[in-house]
Design a protein around this motif. Structure first.
Motif, PDB file in Angstrom:
ATOM      1  N   CYS A 243      18.260  29.908 -75.250  1.00  0.00           N
ATOM      2  CA  CYS A 243      19.572  29.825 -75.906  1.00  0.00           C
ATOM      3  C   CYS A 243      19.589  30.226 -77.531  1.00  0.00           C
ATOM      4  CB  CYS A 243      20.108  28.317 -75.850  1.00  0.00           C
ATOM      5  SG  CYS A 243      21.793  28.145 -76.604  1.00  0.00           S
ATOM      6  N   TYR A 244      20.393  31.174 -77.774  1.00  0.00           N
ATOM      7  CA  TYR A 244      20.064  31.743 -79.243  1.00  0.00           C
ATOM      8  C   TYR A 244      21.231  31.292 -79.906  1.00  0.00           C
ATOM      9  CZ  TYR A 244      19.653  35.358 -82.965  1.00  0.00           C
ATOM     10  OH  TYR A 244      19.472  35.947 -84.109  1.00  0.00           O
ATOM     11  N   LEU A 245      21.153  30.484 -81.091  1.00  0.00           N
ATOM     12  CA  LEU A 245      22.304  29.968 -81.735  1.00  0.00           C
ATOM     13  C   LEU A 245      22.209  30.886 -83.093  1.00  0.00           C
ATOM     14  CD1 LEU A 245      21.938  26.219 -81.324  1.00  0.00           C
ATOM     15  CD2 LEU A 245      23.369  27.616 -79.949  1.00  0.00           C
ATOM     16  N   ASP A 246      23.281  31.875 -82.995  1.00  0.00           N
ATOM     17  CA  ASP A 246      23.145  32.786 -84.298  1.00  0.00           C
ATOM     18  C   ASP A 246      24.047  32.360 -85.446  1.00  0.00           C
ATOM     19  OD1 ASP A 246      22.585  35.136 -85.442  1.00  0.00           O
ATOM     20  OD2 ASP A 246      24.297  36.348 -84.679  1.00  0.00           O
TER      21      ASP A 246
ATOM     22  N   ILE B 202      17.003  29.729 -83.089  1.00  0.00           N
ATOM     23  CA  ILE B 202      18.222  30.112 -83.962  1.00  0.00           C
ATOM     24  C   ILE B 202      18.204  30.803 -85.001  1.00  0.00           C
ATOM     25  CG2 ILE B 202      18.621  27.361 -83.474  1.00  0.00           C
ATOM     26  CD1 ILE B 202      17.528  26.799 -86.166  1.00  0.00           C
ATOM     27  N   SER B 203      19.039  31.551 -85.798  1.00  0.00           N
ATOM     28  CA  SER B 203      18.776  32.176 -86.757  1.00  0.00           C
ATOM     29  C   SER B 203      19.535  31.894 -87.971  1.00  0.00           C
ATOM     30  CB  SER B 203      19.145  33.613 -86.360  1.00  0.00           C
ATOM     31  OG  SER B 203      20.355  33.692 -86.535  1.00  0.00           O
ATOM     32  N   TYR B 204      19.187  32.253 -89.068  1.00  0.00           N
ATOM     33  CA  TYR B 204      19.905  32.067 -90.165  1.00  0.00           C
ATOM     34  C   TYR B 204      19.448  33.115 -91.512  1.00  0.00           C
ATOM     35  CZ  TYR B 204      17.409  29.216 -93.761  1.00  0.00           C
ATOM     36  OH  TYR B 204      16.659  28.734 -94.687  1.00  0.00           O
ATOM     37  N   ASN B 205      20.384  33.481 -92.175  1.00  0.00           N
ATOM     38  CA  ASN B 205      20.041  34.309 -93.324  1.00  0.00           C
ATOM     39  C   ASN B 205      20.022  33.664 -94.540  1.00  0.00           C
ATOM     40  OD1 ASN B 205      20.180  36.339 -95.324  1.00  0.00           O
ATOM     41  ND2 ASN B 205      21.807  37.418 -94.210  1.00  0.00           N
TER      42      ASN B 205
END
Lengths: 270, 270, 270, 270, 270, 270
Positions: free
Chosen positions: E106-109, E151-154
Motif C-alpha cells: 500500500c503506497y500512500l503518496d 509512504i512518500s512526501y516531498n
C-alpha cells in the motif's frame, strides 16, 4: 387558512407595477434580452432594483423567480437535489433549473453573498452556451429561448472577500441604479402612502439630509422605501416626528449622537 | 408527568400580561401592524422587550411564536425540513412557516446571532411582497393577513461581524427600549416579588449604582429582571445583602475587585 | 457483564453524599429552587461543585442529570433528535428534555464550552416562561413544577471567545465556590482516603504551597480531589513523596523547573 | 487470506511482553488501579509507553483496547453510534463503551490530538462517578469493577491550542516516561534485533549524540524504536552506516546540514 | 467501451518496469520488507518515486495499491465504510484494508496532504503490532505476512502545518530520492521518448540550468518527467524550442521575466 | 417546454466553431493528444480558451465535457457517487469518469478554484498510468485511448492559497493564451455582432485603452467577449456611448472615478 402557496414559475406579475423610468434602463434591458445577454443591476438598498425587475417581468410577460442570496446558498440550492419521498428518490428542480426550463426571468439578488460554487454554476448560462450543467442528474440543460438571467449587487458593501470576480462580471451587461430625483421621489411617496404632497416633500427633504451624512457617521442614507414607511405611519395617525424617528432614524442607525442629530433635523422640518 | 406540550400556533396569551407603558410604543406597533410593516425592537437585556411582545400578542389576540436566535440557526430551522417518518418523507414546517400560515406574530429574538441565510429568508417577508420562498418545497407562501414579523437586537453588543445590514434594517419600523423610570421600576419589583415598597426602592437605587458603572468595569448594569430575582430571594428569607450578592453582583460580574465594590454599595444600602 | 446501565431520570442519589457546608449556599439554592429561579455555580476545578449538586439532588429528592459541555455540544444534543429504528423514525429526548419532563435537576457542567445554540435553547427555560421549544417536534414543552436548571463555569478560564453573555448570566442566581478551609480540607481528605490526620494535614499544607504558586508558573494549584488521590496512593503503600509526585505534581504541570520546585516542597514536608 | 480479525475485547496479551522496569511505575500503576484512579502517561515518542501498557495489561490479565487519537476523533467514535443494517438500526459500541462493559483497559494514545468532546466524555469516567453517559442511547453506563482508563500525551509537542486542561489533568495519576538508561537500552536493542552487544552499544552511543542535538536543530533525538530498526537492517546485511542513515538519520530529519552532521557522527562510530 | 476496470488487489505489475538503480535503495527496501518495517520515500516531484514503487512491486511480486493523498482524505477513505445497497448495508473495504487483507504493497503518496486522522490510522500498522483497527466494524485486523506499507512526501514543500510528526516518522525506514545523474537521465529520456541521444543530452543540460535557478525565482527545476514530455513532442514534429516552451518552461512557471530567461536558455541550446 | 437536456458524452460539437488561429497552439495540442499528454491552458478571462477547446473537440471529433471548478467542488463531484433510487443504491458517474469511459475531452475550467482533493484525483490520469481510482466503487478505471484531459487557469488571479502545485503542473503540456491581435479582434467582433468594421475598430481601440489601465486602477481590461456584447447592443439600436457604458465600463469596474475616466475615453471615440 388564508396563506396562499404557488409554484414559482406561475409567478407572473399580473398588473403593471408602479415604476417610474429614470433613463435608458428599459431600452438596454430589452436589447440585452433580445440578444440573450445576462444583466447585472448595481445600486444601494431600497432604491428600486427589485421593483424594476417586477416591471420588466410584467413588460416582457415572463414569470419572475427571485432568489435572495446568502452565505450558505450553494449551487445545489439553485440547481436542485434528490429528495426521498415514499421510499422513492425524486429529483426536485431548484429555482434556477425551474427558470431555465420554464423560460422565466431568474433574478439572483445580492449574488456576492452566495457561496462561490453558485457563481460558477451560472457561468455556462451567462455566455453563449446558455446551458446549465446538472451534474447530479448527469444532464446538460440547454436554456429555453425566453430564459433570462439577472443578478444584483450593491458595490457600496463589497469587501475583498465578497467581490464579483472579473471572470463573472465580464459576462454581463451592467445597469447602475440610484435614488430617484427629488421630484420623482415625492410623487412615489405620495402615491404609495396616501399622504399629502407637501408632507411627502418634507420627507424627501429629510431623506436628502440623511443621504448627505453618508460617510460622516451614517453607513447609508434613508432609502425611498423608508420614506414610504414613514408616510404610512403618519397616514395611520402617528405624529410626523414619531414616524420619522421609528421608521427612519432608528432604522438607519444605533449611534445615540447620530440619532440626536437626525432627530433635530426632523424637528426642524415638522 | 406534569410537563405540558402544545403547538406553537396555539400559544395565545390568555390573560393580560403585566406591562407598564413607557411612551408611544403601543401606538406605533399598532400602526405598523395595520400597515403590514415589520417591527424591530432594540434595547439591553432584561428591560422588557419579551414582555412587550407578550403584551402586544395579547392585545392583538394573535398567537406568539418566539425563536431565540443563535450562531447555528439556519434558514431551514425557520422554514422547515423534510423528515422521514414510517418510511414516508413528511414536511415539517419551521416556526416561521407556521407563523406565516397561522397569521401568528413571529418574534425572532436576537436576530443578529443567527446565520446569514436567516436574514435573507425574512427579506421577502419584510417588504411588500410578504411572501416566504420555501425552496425545498418548491413553493412561494404568501403570508396570511394577520401575520406579523418582529425581530429584536441589542445594539450595545454588536460587533462588525454581527451587525444588522442596511439592506435588512431598512425594511423595519424600529422601537427603542430602555430600563423603566425609577418610579415605574419600584412598582414592577414590588408587584412581581411581593416585597415591601421601601425594600423595592432600595433595590432600584442599587441597580442605578451598578448602571452608572457600565463602561467603568461593568459590561452591563443590573436589569429589572435581576432586581425581581433579588426581591424573590429576600421574600423567601434570604438576607438582603446575600440576595444582592447572589442574584445581582455575582450575576453581572466575575471580577473580584468589582465584586467587592458592588458588595460595598449594597452594604451601604441594607 | 457487570457494567450497569440506567435511565438518566432514575439517577436518584440514594445515600447522603459526603458534603461539608461552607456558607449559606444551601439556603440560597433552596430559595432559588422554591422561586423556580435557575442557578449558576462558579469556581475552580475540583473544589466540590459537582459534589454540591449531588448533595442538593439528594436533599431535594430529585434525580440529577449531568451534562459535561464541550466544543461540539449542540442544542440537539440537549433537546433530542429523530432516530431511525426498524424502518420507523422515533424521537429520542435529549438530557435537557428528559429533565424538563421528569422534573429532574439538569446540571450543565462548564456551560461556556458548549456551542452557542445551547446557550440560547436554555433562555426560555431560564426566565419565567420555563418552556423548552422543541423545534424539530414542533412543540413547546412547559416545564414540570420540580424541574431545576443549574449550570457551572470556571471564571478563571474564560477568554473573550468563551464568556457567558450578559443576556444569559442575567437570568441566574449565582453561587461562588472556592477551596474549603484548611481545617475542613484536612477532614475531607482523611475521611475520603482513610489516611491519618497528620498526613492529611501535610497534604493540605502542600496544596496551599502550590496554590500560592498560581500565576507564578502554575496555571492552577492542587485541587482537593488531587489531595484525596495522593492519600489513596499512600494508603495503598506508595511512599508519600512518590504519591505527591504522581498524584499532584505531575498532574498539575509539565514544566521541568516547576516540577523540581514542587518536588522540593514535598520533600521538605514528608 | 491470512489476515486475522478479532474483537477488541478479546485482545488479551497472551505472553509476557518484553519490558524492562525503570522505577516505581509498576507499583504506582497498580495502586492507581486498585483505587480505581485513571492514569496519565507522559513522555516522548518511541520511549516505551505503549509497551508498558501491554505489559500492565498482561500483568493485570485484562484485555487492552488502544485508540490512537487524532484531530477528527469525536466522542461518538469512542462511545458508539447507530448503524443501519438490513433495514434495521443497530447500536454499535465504540471502543470506550466496549472497554467499560468488558472491564478492559482502555488506552487513549495522544489524547490531546482528539476533538474537545472526547475530553469531556471521559470526565465522568475519570472521577468517582466512573460512569459513561451514552446520550444517543439515553443511558448512563456504570463501569465494570475491572475497567481502567489510561491516556498518554507528549508534553514536548503541546501548543496552546492542544493542551490538557486543568479540569481534565486534575483527574489522573500521572507517570512520566523517558528513554531507558544506556545499559538497559543496549540490552533492549540486542534482544530485539539479534545483533551483537558491541554493535548495540555503538547504536546507543549514536542515539545519545542525536538526543544531545535536541533543540539545536533536531526536534527530537532517535528513539529506542529506531535503534531496533537499525539493528534489524544490519542483521539483514545492510552496512551499519547505511542502516543508520535510512533507519535513523533520514527518519528524524530532512535538513541537509543536520543530515550531514548526523551522518558524520555515525561514520566516526562504525 | 474500451475503458478497463479492475480490482485494486489484482494490480500486479506484469512486465518489468523501466527503472535505473541509483544506489542501495533496492537492498534497503528489501531488508525493510523482510523485517516487516514500513518505508518512507522522500524526494522532489517527478524524480521517480512512483516508478520505484512499481519496480519493487514487480520485484516482490505483490499487487501495488496507490492512494494519492489530499486535504480531504480521511481515515474512512482508507479503512472503508458502510454503503446501502438494495436496502442492505454492506461494508466496503478501503484501499488500506484491502492491502492489509490481500498482502499488497500500500503506497500512500504525499501522505502529509491527508487529514490528521489518516496519520493515526497507520500508526498501529507501522509498528510491531501490524494491526489495523477498523472501528466501524468493531474489529482489529492483523496484517497478512506479505503486507507492506510505504509512504512518500516531498520535504521541499512542507510547511509548519503540513509536517510529518516525529511520532509518525520515527516508525519508518526512510529512503531519499533525487534526480538521476546526467548520464542516467540522458539514457532515460532517449529510451522513453525515442529521440536521438544528442537531443536528449541537450534536454538534460537545459534541465540542469533550470534546477540551478531553484530558489532564485523558480520554486522547482524541470523534472525528468518534463524532459520526457518535451522529447515526445519533438518526436511528434514540434520544434525543440516550442517543445521546451510548452512542455518545460510554461509548465514550471508563470512569471513572465522568468519565462523569458528560461526561453533564452533553451534558444542558446537548440 | 423548449429546454433541451442531453447526456454530457453526447456533447459533440457539430459545426466548426468560429476560431482564429494565433500561433502553433493547434499543432502542440495535437502532438500532446497523440502522445496522451494532458494539456494546461493559461490566460486571462474572455480571451478564447473555452472557444479553443470547442474548436479542438470539433477538430478531433471527440465529445467535450466541461466542468467549471469552484471552492466546493470535490473529487466525488468529478468521479461519481452512489444515489438511492427506488430503494436501490445506484452508482452515478461524475463528469470525469464519464469522460474516461467515453473517450471524451474533459476540460476542467479554472482548476485552482476546486478543492484540493480534485487536484489529486487527476494525478494518476495525468501521468503514464492514465487510470482513475474510483475508491467508492473499489475499482481502478483505465482510460479509453481517446480520453484527453485539459485544465485551465488564470495566472493573473492566483494567490498563495490558490496556486497550482509543482507536483500537479509538472504533469502537463502548457499553452499560454492572450487577447487576439488588433486586426484579428476587429474581425471577430464584426463577425460575431454584425456591426460595421469601422465601429468594430473603434471598439477594439477602446478595449486597448482599458487594457493599458490594468494595474493603474483596473483589475483587468475589457475582454473580447465584452466588445462583442457592446457590438450586439449597438446592433439592437442602443447608442455606442450607452452600449460602451453598460456592456464594458460598468462591467469591468465599480469605481466612480475610473468609470468617469473610461466614459471619457469612449466619448472621445464615438
Amino acid at each position: 387558512m388564508q396563506a396562499r402557496a404557488l409554484n414559482p414559475e406561475e409567478n407572473f406579475i399580473e398588473s403593471e407595477p408602479y415604476y417610474e423610468i429614470t433613463g435608458d434602463e428599459i431600452a438596454i434591458f430589452e436589447a440585452a434580452y433580445q440578444n440573450k445577454l445576462p444583466v447585472l443591476l448595481k445600486g444601494p438598498t431600497g432604491c428600486g432594483k427589485t421593483r424594476f425587475m417586477e416591471y420588466m417581468a410584467w413588460r416582457l410577460k415572463r414569470p419572475l423567480i427571485t432568489v435572495s442570496c446568502h452565505d450558505d446558498l450553494t449551487a445545489s440550492d439553485l440547481v436542485g437535489r434528490f429528495l426521498v419521498k415514499g421510499g422513492e428518490t425524486v429529483w426536485v428542480d431548484g429555482p434556477l433549473a425551474r427558470s431555465v426550463r420554464a423560460g422565466a426571468i431568474c433574478y439572483l439578488d445580492e449574488i456576492v453573498e452566495a457561496r462561490k460554487d453558485t457563481m460558477v454554476v451560472i457561468h455556462p448560462l451567462a455566455d453563449d452556451r446558455r446551458a446549465l450543467p446538472m451534474e447530479k442528474l448527469g444532464t446538460l440543460l440547454e436554456a429555453n429561448q425566453e430564459f433570462c438571467l439577472a443578478i444584483s449587487y450593491n458595490p457600496g458593501y463589497q469587501s475583498v472577500l465578497k467581490d464579483l470576480k472579473q471572470s463573472t462580471r465580464q459576462r454581463f451587461v451592467a445597469l447602475e441604479f440610484d435614488y430617484p430625483t427629488q421630484e420623482l421621489e415625492r410623487k412615489i411617496i405620495a402615491s404609495e402612502s396616501g399622504i399629502a404632497p407637501d408632507l411627502a416633500e418634507k420627507l424627501v427633504k429629510f431623506a436628502h439630509m440623511t443621504r448627505n451624512l453618508k460617510g460622516s457617521g451614517l453607513e447609508e442614507g434613508a432609502s425611498t422605501r423608508l420614506l414610504v414607511h414613514a408616510g404610512k405611519l403618519i397616514k395611520s395617525g402617528v405624529s410626523p416626528v414619531s414616524a420619522c424617528r421609528s421608521a427612519i432614524a432608528q432604522a438607519i442607525t444605533d449611534d445615540s449622537e447620530m440619532l440626536a442629530a437626525v432627530q433635530e433635523l426632523s424637528s426642524s422640518l415638522f
